[in-house]
Scaffold this motif. Structure first.
Motif, PDB file in Angstrom:
ATOM      1  N   ASP A  12       0.821  -1.210   0.000  1.00  0.00           N
ATOM      2  CA  ASP A  12       0.000   0.000   0.000  1.00  0.00           C
ATOM      3  C   ASP A  12       0.859   1.266   0.000  1.00  0.00           C
ATOM      4  O   ASP A  12       0.511   2.252  -0.657  1.00  0.00           O
ATOM      5  CB  ASP A  12      -0.979  -0.003   1.177  1.00  0.00           C
ATOM      6  CG  ASP A  12      -0.298  -0.077   2.539  1.00  0.00           C
ATOM      7  OD1 ASP A  12       0.898  -0.440   2.596  1.00  0.00           O
ATOM      8  OD2 ASP A  12      -0.968   0.213   3.550  1.00  0.00           O
ATOM      9  N   ASP A  15       2.222   1.683  -3.546  1.00  0.00           N
ATOM     10  CA  ASP A  15       1.219   2.236  -4.444  1.00  0.00           C
ATOM     11  C   ASP A  15       1.003   3.723  -4.187  1.00  0.00           C
ATOM     12  O   ASP A  15       0.816   4.504  -5.130  1.00  0.00           O
ATOM     13  CB  ASP A  15      -0.104   1.486  -4.286  1.00  0.00           C
ATOM     14  CG  ASP A  15      -0.109   0.137  -4.990  1.00  0.00           C
ATOM     15  OD1 ASP A  15       0.800  -0.110  -5.807  1.00  0.00           O
ATOM     16  OD2 ASP A  15      -1.021  -0.666  -4.724  1.00  0.00           O
ATOM     17  N   GLY A  19       2.117   5.583  -7.442  1.00  0.00           N
ATOM     18  CA  GLY A  19       0.918   5.695  -8.259  1.00  0.00           C
ATOM     19  C   GLY A  19       0.587   7.097  -8.705  1.00  0.00           C
ATOM     20  O   GLY A  19       1.138   8.091  -8.227  1.00  0.00           O
ATOM     21  N   ARG A 157      -5.263   3.424  -6.948  1.00  0.00           N
ATOM     22  CA  ARG A 157      -4.519   2.448  -6.147  1.00  0.00           C
ATOM     23  C   ARG A 157      -4.827   2.642  -4.655  1.00  0.00           C
ATOM     24  O   ARG A 157      -5.070   1.683  -3.926  1.00  0.00           O
ATOM     25  CB  ARG A 157      -3.011   2.589  -6.380  1.00  0.00           C
ATOM     26  CG  ARG A 157      -2.533   2.366  -7.799  1.00  0.00           C
ATOM     27  CD  ARG A 157      -1.033   2.165  -7.783  1.00  0.00           C
ATOM     28  NE  ARG A 157      -0.402   2.482  -9.053  1.00  0.00           N
ATOM     29  CZ  ARG A 157       0.829   2.100  -9.374  1.00  0.00           C
ATOM     30  NH1 ARG A 157       1.554   1.398  -8.514  1.00  0.00           N
ATOM     31  NH2 ARG A 157       1.366   2.429 -10.531  1.00  0.00           N
ATOM     32  N   ASP A 158      -4.788   3.902  -4.204  1.00  0.00           N
ATOM     33  CA  ASP A 158      -5.070   4.182  -2.797  1.00  0.00           C
ATOM     34  C   ASP A 158      -6.506   3.821  -2.440  1.00  0.00           C
ATOM     35  O   ASP A 158      -6.781   3.324  -1.334  1.00  0.00           O
ATOM     36  CB  ASP A 158      -4.824   5.659  -2.495  1.00  0.00           C
ATOM     37  CG  ASP A 158      -3.365   6.051  -2.586  1.00  0.00           C
ATOM     38  OD1 ASP A 158      -2.506   5.148  -2.668  1.00  0.00           O
ATOM     39  OD2 ASP A 158      -3.076   7.262  -2.582  1.00  0.00           O
ATOM     40  N   ASN A 161      -6.794   0.115  -2.072  1.00  0.00           N
ATOM     41  CA  ASN A 161      -6.101  -0.324  -0.858  1.00  0.00           C
ATOM     42  C   ASN A 161      -6.744   0.200   0.418  1.00  0.00           C
ATOM     43  O   ASN A 161      -6.313  -0.170   1.518  1.00  0.00           O
ATOM     44  CB  ASN A 161      -4.640   0.142  -0.891  1.00  0.00           C
ATOM     45  CG  ASN A 161      -3.813  -0.548  -1.954  1.00  0.00           C
ATOM     46  OD1 ASN A 161      -4.095  -1.673  -2.338  1.00  0.00           O
ATOM     47  ND2 ASN A 161      -2.781   0.133  -2.441  1.00  0.00           N
TER      48      ASN A 161
END
Length: 350
Positions: A12, A15, A19, A157-158, A161
């Protein structure tokens, strides 16, 4: 360093750092656009004394590079920004402390580094001026106002996650209201996005810039400018520099690559203020490309943090050393004995 950091960071955190927003079109385009810029080197010039020194915002720097603000660096190393600032000091380049730094600005200036303070505009404008005063009292050398974040871009991505900060990482300059950043959301969402929306204002305007100009005598830099018209307006408001930046591909997905926007802004400003480039800089050759296109220097964000993840201060210092070695090599091979000659190089676009 990028590959090594990706291998050791939690998924995480990796990312969050690596990201971009949306489909990451702009994130990818930054590199593709940079690689389309080809330099036309000059020959038969004496480069036996090739020097990389310059000035940024009127202060000496060992190379035309500043370390860009990156939030919450204690995510990747226990010392976080403190180690990164020491690395910048060793490299002889400015370090930009962020509003979302996980180490207080007072500790960063105490390293001896030339520190710039990056400001996100809080919902209460009085808090913005309080932060600026605090940074001034700490001894920073410039204020860098980020102008491209009315709210955080959709960083998928966040969101996937459900990214939130661990308890040991805090925004050192936001004493209250940070709980949301540590509370994992129930569904696909980002706790950091929720915190940013709650903490910072979407009503930042040119009037705010003018008010900030009135409040500080330090050099004022606007970061996140891509339109020539906005760059001209910035000069009219009395700013000392603009950073041509798309936030590393983390805000508007589909925004123009920074290096593609650079020549138009340089032309529109005509030397009335310094122009810096941010987003996609990964090598000394990229620094030379930016200078050939009219920039005074560049900001580099992710690479020092990759080094930080790998080896703390030593890792971040190594990244900056590599960047300096690569820049000197590119400068000399292009027939430039100093930084000023780099601005005379021609470029071609593939």
């Amino acid at each position: 360093m990028e590959r090594a950091a990706a291998a050791v960071l939690p998924a995480d955190v990796r990312d969050f750092l690596f990201g971009g927003s949306g489909a990451e079109t702009t994130l990818d385009a930054n590199r593709a656009a940079m690689d389309r810029v080809f330099l036309v080197p000059r020959v038969l010039r004496d480069v036996s004394r090739c020097t990389t020194g310059t000035t940024l915002l009127g202060r000496p720097a060992r190379m035309p590079v500043a370390v860009a603000p990156v939030a919450y660096q204690r995510l990747v190393h226990p010392e976080g920004e403190l180690a990164a600032a020491r690395a910048a000091h060793a490299a002889g380049v400015p370090f930009t402390a962020g509003s979302l730094s996980s180490v207080p600005v007072e500790r960063l200036t105490a390293t001896g580094a030339a520190v710039w303070f990056q400001l996100y505009w809080p919902r209460a404008s009085g808090h913005a001026f309080d932060l600026v005063t605090r940074a001034e009292d700490a001894g920073v050398e410039a204020i860098v106002l980020t102008v491209d974040v009315p709210w955080m871009g959709r960083r998928l991505r966040d969101m996937r996650n459900r990214f939130a900060l661990p308890d040991h990482v805090r925004a050192a300059h936001l004493a209250a209201g940070t709980t949301a950043a540590h509370r994992a959301p129930a569904g696909p969402s980002s706790a950091l996005a929720a915190h940013t929306d709650a903490a910072f204002s979407a009503s930042l305007t040119w009037a705010s810039v003018a008010a900030l100009r009135e409040r500080t005598r330090l050099p004022l830099v606007l970061k996140g400018v891509l339109a020539p018209e906005d760059a001209v307006r910035a000069v009219e408001c009395g700013v000392d520099a603009v950073v041509v930046s798309n936030h590393g591909g983390r805000q508007l997905d589909g925004a123009v690559p920074s290096v593609d926007a650079l020549p138009g802004i340089v032309a529109a400003l005509g030397g009335r203020c310094e122009v810096l480039l941010d987003s996609g800089v990964r090598s000394g050759t990229d620094v030379l490309r930016a200078l050939a296109l009219g920039a005074r220097g560049v900001l580099v964000g992710r690479p020092p943090v990759w080094g930080l993840a790998m080896g703390g201060e030593a890792g971040a210092r190594r990244v900056l050393e590599l960047l300096g070695d690569e820049f000197r090599d590119a400068l000399g091979l292009a027939g430039c004995a100093d930084v000023s000659a780099a601005g005379e190089l021609r470029t071609l676009r593939r």
